[in-house]
Design an enzyme around this catalytic site. Structure first.
Site, PDB file in Angstrom:
ATOM      1  N   ARG A  58       0.813  -1.220   0.000  1.00 57.43           N
ATOM      2  CA  ARG A  58       0.000   0.000   0.000  1.00 57.43           C
ATOM      3  C   ARG A  58       0.845   1.269   0.000  1.00 57.43           C
ATOM      4  NH1 ARG A  58      -2.858  -3.567   3.220  1.00 57.43           N
ATOM      5  NH2 ARG A  58      -1.920  -2.662   5.056  1.00 57.43           N
ATOM      6  N   GLU A  95       7.072  -7.459  16.203  1.00 58.95           N
ATOM      7  CA  GLU A  95       6.645  -7.816  17.553  1.00 58.95           C
ATOM      8  C   GLU A  95       6.598  -9.326  17.767  1.00 58.95           C
ATOM      9  OE1 GLU A  95       3.498  -5.490  19.723  1.00 58.95           O
ATOM     10  OE2 GLU A  95       3.257  -4.696  17.689  1.00 58.95           O
TER      11      GLU A  95
END
Length: 171
Positions: A58, A95
């Site tokens: 994107r 993460e």
């Protein structure tokens, strides 16, 4: 024009507990998309970029039309094995795992001023990796930017560049 009115939130995507900010509705509204590109151009122009780079996928939607608006070239930072020719890459931690981004080895001449863009800044890991990869190629990165910032996730603090966004969500 209120750009937030053209960005929809989709609950529990891509997994339960996540609120996904979908720019498809912004892209589909010509006047809103034009306003977004014009506003980003005004934010980016003072950094005097010579090229823009976008993060797959994107980020391409943001950086490519902005490059046209500013009369600049565009460079793609992609997932592994997506670019032809010699590439350079960077592995980085997320993460809950790791990822890698790559760019063509000859995409940026040493010393070129490159602003890096994506559609959204969350925790900042991918954007920080993109900055590191561009610098590895010899680029000067005067700023980074995104359409949307999830400011409650603190991604801006992971960046060592000025960061610009059009829309911020506080929670």
């Amino acid at each position: 024009m209120d750009l937030k009115a053209h960005i929809r939130g989709i609950a529990d995507f891509p997994k339960p507990g996540i609120l996904f900010y979908d720019i498809s509705t912004l892209l589909a509204h010509a006047a809103a998309w034009r306003a977004a590109v014009s506003r980003l151009a005004a934010l980016i122009r003072p950094y005097e970029p010579e090229l823009l780079a976008g993060i797959e996928s994107r980020g391409f939607l943001v950086a490519a039309p902005l490059a046209l608006e500013l009369g600049l070239g565009f460079v793609m930072l992609r997932k592994p094995r997506k670019l032809p020719g010699e590439t350079i890459g960077l592995d980085y931690a997320l993460e809950y795992g790791s990822d890698r981004i790559e760019m063509q080895a000859d995409a940026v001449a040493a010393g070129k001023r490159v602003v890096l863009l994506d559609d959204l800044l969350a925790t900042g890991g991918t954007m920080a990796a993109g900055v590191s990869l561009l610098r590895q190629a010899g680029a000067v990165v005067p700023a980074t930017a995104a359409l949307i910032e999830l400011s409650f996730l603190g991604g801006r603090q992971r960046l060592d560049t000025p960061f610009e966004s059009l829309v911020a969500y506080e929670s």
